[in-house]
Scaffold this motif. Structure first.
Motif, PDB file in Angstrom:
ATOM      1  N   PHE A 140       0.893  -1.177   0.101  1.00 54.03           N
ATOM      2  CA  PHE A 140      -0.015  -0.013  -0.159  1.00 54.03           C
ATOM      3  C   PHE A 140       0.801   1.306  -0.039  1.00 54.03           C
ATOM      4  O   PHE A 140       0.352   2.155  -0.279  1.00 54.03           O
ATOM      5  CB  PHE A 140      -0.866   0.155   1.299  1.00 54.03           C
ATOM      6  CG  PHE A 140      -0.503   0.399   2.401  1.00 54.03           C
ATOM      7  CD1 PHE A 140       0.323  -0.292   3.213  1.00 54.03           C
ATOM      8  CD2 PHE A 140      -0.515   1.854   2.880  1.00 54.03           C
ATOM      9  CE1 PHE A 140       0.756   0.276   4.511  1.00 54.03           C
ATOM     10  CE2 PHE A 140      -0.051   2.233   4.098  1.00 54.03           C
ATOM     11  CZ  PHE A 140       0.632   1.422   4.787  1.00 54.03           C
ATOM     12  N   LYS A 141       2.084   1.288   0.525  1.00 64.09           N
ATOM     13  CA  LYS A 141       3.018   2.429   0.435  1.00 64.09           C
ATOM     14  C   LYS A 141       3.266   2.931  -1.176  1.00 64.09           C
ATOM     15  O   LYS A 141       3.481   4.167  -1.165  1.00 64.09           O
ATOM     16  CB  LYS A 141       4.105   2.016   0.877  1.00 64.09           C
ATOM     17  CG  LYS A 141       3.934   2.011   2.582  1.00 64.09           C
ATOM     18  CD  LYS A 141       5.294   1.908   3.393  1.00 64.09           C
ATOM     19  CE  LYS A 141       4.983   1.618   4.841  1.00 64.09           C
ATOM     20  NZ  LYS A 141       4.578   0.254   5.397  1.00 64.09           N
ATOM     21  N   ASP A 174      10.731  -3.432   2.400  1.00 63.18           N
ATOM     22  CA  ASP A 174       9.437  -2.866   1.799  1.00 63.18           C
ATOM     23  C   ASP A 174       9.147  -1.512   1.586  1.00 63.18           C
ATOM     24  O   ASP A 174       8.904  -1.158   0.471  1.00 63.18           O
ATOM     25  CB  ASP A 174       8.340  -3.116   2.866  1.00 63.18           C
ATOM     26  CG  ASP A 174       7.329  -3.998   2.159  1.00 63.18           C
ATOM     27  OD1 ASP A 174       7.310  -4.984   1.244  1.00 63.18           O
ATOM     28  OD2 ASP A 174       5.979  -3.908   2.543  1.00 63.18           O
ATOM     29  N   PRO A 229      -3.951  -2.715   9.988  1.00 65.71           N
ATOM     30  CA  PRO A 229      -3.094  -3.074  10.380  1.00 65.71           C
ATOM     31  C   PRO A 229      -2.052  -1.977  10.332  1.00 65.71           C
ATOM     32  O   PRO A 229      -1.230  -1.478   9.533  1.00 65.71           O
ATOM     33  CB  PRO A 229      -2.190  -4.095   9.357  1.00 65.71           C
ATOM     34  CG  PRO A 229      -2.966  -3.839   8.066  1.00 65.71           C
ATOM     35  CD  PRO A 229      -4.277  -3.292   8.471  1.00 65.71           C
ATOM     36  N   SER A 230      -1.330  -1.699  11.736  1.00 68.23           N
ATOM     37  CA  SER A 230      -0.783  -0.600  12.015  1.00 68.23           C
ATOM     38  C   SER A 230       0.594  -0.588  12.844  1.00 68.23           C
ATOM     39  O   SER A 230       0.706  -1.463  13.677  1.00 68.23           O
ATOM     40  CB  SER A 230      -1.653   0.410  12.906  1.00 68.23           C
ATOM     41  OG  SER A 230      -2.814   0.864  12.264  1.00 68.23           O
ATOM     42  N   GLY A 231       1.565   0.098  11.992  1.00 67.41           N
ATOM     43  CA  GLY A 231       3.014   0.228  12.492  1.00 67.41           C
ATOM     44  C   GLY A 231       3.125   1.691  13.016  1.00 67.41           C
ATOM     45  O   GLY A 231       3.169   2.066  14.124  1.00 67.41           O
ATOM     46  N   ASN A 232       3.176   2.611  12.156  1.00 68.67           N
ATOM     47  CA  ASN A 232       3.712   3.971  12.357  1.00 68.67           C
ATOM     48  C   ASN A 232       2.447   4.680  12.372  1.00 68.67           C
ATOM     49  O   ASN A 232       2.161   6.013  12.656  1.00 68.67           O
ATOM     50  CB  ASN A 232       4.434   4.508  11.247  1.00 68.67           C
ATOM     51  CG  ASN A 232       5.802   4.902  11.840  1.00 68.67           C
ATOM     52  OD1 ASN A 232       5.765   5.348  12.851  1.00 68.67           O
ATOM     53  ND2 ASN A 232       6.892   4.637  11.127  1.00 68.67           N
ATOM     54  N   PHE A 233       1.084   4.142  12.173  1.00 72.08           N
ATOM     55  CA  PHE A 233      -0.163   4.683  12.269  1.00 72.08           C
ATOM     56  C   PHE A 233      -0.514   5.732  11.280  1.00 72.08           C
ATOM     57  O   PHE A 233      -1.298   6.668  11.497  1.00 72.08           O
ATOM     58  CB  PHE A 233      -0.400   5.280  13.804  1.00 72.08           C
ATOM     59  CG  PHE A 233      -0.703   4.133  14.587  1.00 72.08           C
ATOM     60  CD1 PHE A 233       0.160   3.102  15.144  1.00 72.08           C
ATOM     61  CD2 PHE A 233      -2.087   3.698  14.831  1.00 72.08           C
ATOM     62  CE1 PHE A 233       0.009   1.992  15.764  1.00 72.08           C
ATOM     63  CE2 PHE A 233      -2.255   2.421  15.677  1.00 72.08           C
ATOM     64  CZ  PHE A 233      -1.381   1.804  16.273  1.00 72.08           C
ATOM     65  N   GLY A 234       0.518   5.771  10.174  1.00 71.33           N
ATOM     66  CA  GLY A 234      -0.098   6.756   9.037  1.00 71.33           C
ATOM     67  C   GLY A 234      -1.407   6.240   8.432  1.00 71.33           C
ATOM     68  O   GLY A 234      -2.023   7.189   8.047  1.00 71.33           O
ATOM     69  N   ASN A 235      -1.321   5.071   7.992  1.00 68.20           N
ATOM     70  CA  ASN A 235      -2.629   4.636   7.426  1.00 68.20           C
ATOM     71  C   ASN A 235      -3.777   4.815   8.142  1.00 68.20           C
ATOM     72  O   ASN A 235      -4.856   5.515   7.468  1.00 68.20           O
ATOM     73  CB  ASN A 235      -2.322   3.147   6.989  1.00 68.20           C
ATOM     74  CG  ASN A 235      -3.440   2.553   5.945  1.00 68.20           C
ATOM     75  OD1 ASN A 235      -4.059   3.423   5.366  1.00 68.20           O
ATOM     76  ND2 ASN A 235      -3.123   1.329   5.613  1.00 68.20           N
ATOM     77  N   ALA A 243       6.592  -5.092   9.041  1.00 68.65           N
ATOM     78  CA  ALA A 243       6.383  -3.686   8.591  1.00 68.65           C
ATOM     79  C   ALA A 243       5.714  -2.933   9.794  1.00 68.65           C
ATOM     80  O   ALA A 243       5.546  -1.686   9.717  1.00 68.65           O
ATOM     81  CB  ALA A 243       5.877  -3.645   7.393  1.00 68.65           C
ATOM     82  N   MET A 244       5.198  -3.691  10.918  1.00 67.78           N
ATOM     83  CA  MET A 244       4.355  -3.071  11.872  1.00 67.78           C
ATOM     84  C   MET A 244       5.284  -3.085  13.062  1.00 67.78           C
ATOM     85  O   MET A 244       4.730  -2.902  14.192  1.00 67.78           O
ATOM     86  CB  MET A 244       3.260  -3.673  12.177  1.00 67.78           C
ATOM     87  CG  MET A 244       1.930  -3.286  10.942  1.00 67.78           C
ATOM     88  SD  MET A 244       0.947  -4.742  10.473  1.00 67.78           S
ATOM     89  CE  MET A 244       0.095  -4.965  12.296  1.00 67.78           C
ATOM     90  N   HIS A 269       0.521  -9.206   7.679  1.00 68.98           N
ATOM     91  CA  HIS A 269       0.078  -8.066   8.091  1.00 68.98           C
ATOM     92  C   HIS A 269      -1.645  -7.926   7.932  1.00 68.98           C
ATOM     93  O   HIS A 269      -2.161  -7.576   8.965  1.00 68.98           O
ATOM     94  CB  HIS A 269       0.633  -6.809   7.370  1.00 68.98           C
ATOM     95  CG  HIS A 269       2.027  -6.842   7.486  1.00 68.98           C
ATOM     96  ND1 HIS A 269       2.847  -7.729   6.659  1.00 68.98           N
ATOM     97  CD2 HIS A 269       2.730  -6.093   8.126  1.00 68.98           C
ATOM     98  CE1 HIS A 269       3.966  -7.317   6.848  1.00 68.98           C
ATOM     99  NE2 HIS A 269       4.172  -6.408   7.736  1.00 68.98           N
ATOM    100  N   THR A 296      -2.522  -5.032   3.351  1.00 71.96           N
ATOM    101  CA  THR A 296      -1.937  -4.095   3.096  1.00 71.96           C
ATOM    102  C   THR A 296      -0.459  -4.304   1.853  1.00 71.96           C
ATOM    103  O   THR A 296       0.131  -3.693   1.506  1.00 71.96           O
ATOM    104  CB  THR A 296      -1.113  -3.187   4.209  1.00 71.96           C
ATOM    105  OG1 THR A 296      -0.900  -4.289   5.223  1.00 71.96           O
ATOM    106  CG2 THR A 296      -2.110  -2.508   5.043  1.00 71.96           C
ATOM    107  N   ALA A 297      -0.323  -5.931   1.783  1.00 77.02           N
ATOM    108  CA  ALA A 297       0.751  -6.137   0.988  1.00 77.02           C
ATOM    109  C   ALA A 297       0.311  -7.551   0.353  1.00 77.02           C
ATOM    110  O   ALA A 297      -0.391  -8.320   1.009  1.00 77.02           O
ATOM    111  CB  ALA A 297       1.907  -6.362   1.781  1.00 77.02           C
TER     112      ALA A 297
HETATM  113  C1  LIG Z   1       3.844   0.079   6.523  1.00 73.77           C
HETATM  114  C2  LIG Z   1       3.352  -0.917   6.478  1.00 73.77           C
HETATM  115  C3  LIG Z   1       1.907  -1.414   7.506  1.00 73.77           C
HETATM  116  C4  LIG Z   1       1.920  -0.262   8.602  1.00 73.77           C
HETATM  117  O1  LIG Z   1       1.435   0.936   8.040  1.00 73.77           O
HETATM  118  P1  LIG Z   1       1.546   2.367   9.066  1.00 73.77           P
HETATM  119  O2  LIG Z   1       0.840   3.370   8.421  1.00 73.77           O
HETATM  120  O3  LIG Z   1       3.049   2.254   9.352  1.00 73.77           O
HETATM  121  O4  LIG Z   1       0.660   2.085  10.049  1.00 73.77           O
HETATM  122  C5  LIG Z   1       1.354  -2.351   7.405  1.00 73.77           C
HETATM  123  N1  LIG Z   1       1.446  -3.185   6.443  1.00 73.77           N
HETATM  124  C6  LIG Z   1       2.370  -3.230   5.525  1.00 73.77           C
HETATM  125  C7  LIG Z   1       2.432  -4.404   4.620  1.00 73.77           C
HETATM  126  C8  LIG Z   1       3.327  -1.994   5.477  1.00 73.77           C
HETATM  127  O5  LIG Z   1       4.190  -2.230   4.506  1.00 73.77           O
END
Ligand SMILES: *Cc1c(COP(=O)(O)O)cnc(C)c1O
Length: 430
Positions: free
Chosen positions: A106-107, A138, A245-251, A299-300, A354, A379-380
């Motif tokens: 998704f990035k 990624d 699914p969240s890591g940096n919480f931008g999405n 990625a999270m 994810h 997301t991927a």
């Molecule tokens: C970056 C990423 C996330 C997390 O997204 P954030 O916006 O950082 O929360 C989730 N899944 C995948 C596959 C990613 O590459």
């Protein structure tokens, strides 16, 4: 509208200034001073718009006329020239597939939008714009591919040799053109240290405009709203729940921003792995960053999620208000792997780790008594993660975009873990 810093110790910026700076001087994050409101007619007409037109409508109020409408339309159509399908897995749960872009993650959307904005703004500069990215797999791949063939921009990407997945390596090494890929004999941290040193190198700065295409840049953050609008365009019935699914919480922050501008959503759930700073926040309302823990959904693996402050900002830092429409839950790697197997068996769906975290959290938190229905963000693409084949016990077919890449020669350069060696290669490109 303008952009202020969430730390409130930097001057306001317009869209162009915020994109070029990336981050305010006070190390806060840029945030729009007003959230545009879309009216009901806009939402009723969503179905009739192409994804590119939709992207244009969503982004236009944020650009403040600093990109002409014609150029913005071109940028938006190039940014989302692929499908964002909503796939029903059960009566209650659908997957919003965000992996149909060029690097299958998704990035792509944020990276492509930002690259084209930078390309547009850099026309006014006489020196070259150089984007420096260090990646563990990624994110950097999406950024590098996003900038591929963008005029006026050179990209230098550093990744740790032998430490990314097969598909990620292919995506990183076969670009060529304005993208220089360096396979470093070292770790991701070594790559990042060199990237930081390049960005801070005064002598280099005199020769080129160096930038990091940072993930907190508004040009990467804001376009992620498009997914949520696209999902609602294809949705019938009561407003859904989004599980992200969240890591940096931008999405997730982008989805909540879309909701604040009128997009009908019942509530949001953040799905996390063992990195549970935000789930803990929602129990205690205390923000306690921690070192990140390595998991299947790597990625999270974020211990200090930078975009969470943007979510707090949307709710005026009122925790009670936030808790009315937001929950955050965490699951383990064991649960993630079990969920991937279950999704395959019961829904015939191959999820990546994810997406599986999000499916599981959504399934476990839907209120069936009130007939809640939900969408989780996938997301991927599963082929990007070598763990998927290990967990499911078979290799899935490569999408055509990857098999095409495989036939191209590798254009990467191996380099020692040495600052001067990397710097020399970069200088050779200027
Ligand atoms: C970056 C990423 C996330 C997390 O997204 P954030 O916006 O950082 O929360 C989730 N899944 C995948 C596959 C990613 O590459």
């Amino acid at each position: 509208m303008h952009y202020f810093s969430t730390n409130r110790r930097s001057p306001y910026a317009n869209f162009r200034e915020a994109v070029l700076a990336g981050q305010p001087d006070d190390r806060g994050l840029f945030f729009p001073s007003e959230i545009p409101r879309h009216d009901v007619n806009f939402f009723n007409g969503l179905d009739d718009l192409s994804t590119g037109d939709l992207a244009f409508q969503v982004m236009k109020p944020y650009i403040m006329g600093e990109i002409t409408d014609d150029e913005l339309a071109r940028i938006c159509h190039e940014t989302v020239n692929f499908e964002i399908p909503l796939v029903r897995l059960t009566d209650e749960i659908s997957a919003l597939e965000l992996f149909h872009g060029p690097t299958l993650a998704f990035k792509d959307v944020g990276a492509r939008f930002m690259s084209r904005c930078l390309g547009y703004f850099s026309r006014a500069f006489s020196e070259k714009t150089v984007v420096v990215v260090a990646t563990s797999g990624d994110t950097g791949g999406a950024v590098a591919a996003g900038f591929h063939n963008v005029d006026g921009v050179e990209v230098v990407i550093l990744f740790p040799k032998g430490r990314v997945s097969k598909v990620q390596e292919m995506q990183l090494t076969r670009l060529g053109g304005n993208v220089t890929t360096l396979e470093l004999h070292g770790s991701f941290d070594d790559c990042q240290a060199i990237a930081k040193q390049l960005l801070a190198d005064e002598a280099l700065r005199g020769k080129a405009k160096l930038t990091s295409a940072n993930s907190i840049n508004i040009a990467r953050w804001l376009p992620q709203q498009i997914y949520y609008f696209a999902a609602i365009a294809g949705w019938d019935g009561e407003p859904p729940i989004f599980c992200v699914p969240s890591g940096n919480f931008g999405n997730l922050a982008a989805g909540m921003l879309a909701n604040a501008s009128g997009l009908p959503v019942k509530r949001f759930i953040a799905a996390c792995n063992a990195n549970d700073v935000v789930p803990r926040y929602m129990e205690t309302f205390k923000y306690r960053p921690r070192p990140s823990i390595a998991t299947l959904s790597n990625a999270m693996d974020v211990g200090d999620p930078s975009n969470f402050v943007r979510i707090l900002e949307i709710f005026g830092h009122d925790d009670a208000k936030l808790a009315e429409v937001f929950a955050a839950k965490s699951i383990s790697d064991v649960e993630t792997a079990a969920t991937m197997r279950e999704m395959y068996k019961q829904c015939n769906y191959i999820a990546d780790p994810h997406g599986a975290v999000a499916f599981r959290v959504l399934r476990d938190n839907l209120d069936r008594a009130t007939g809640e229905k939900g969408i989780f963000l996938e997301t991927a693409h599963p082929v990007k993660f070598d763990s998927v084949a290990d967990i499911l016990g078979f290799e899935s077919a490569l999408p055509t975009s990857i098999s095409e890449l495989a036939s191209r020669p590798s254009a990467s350069i191996e380099v020692e873990n040495d600052y001067e060696a990397v710097r020399d290669i970069l200088v050779g490109k200027l």
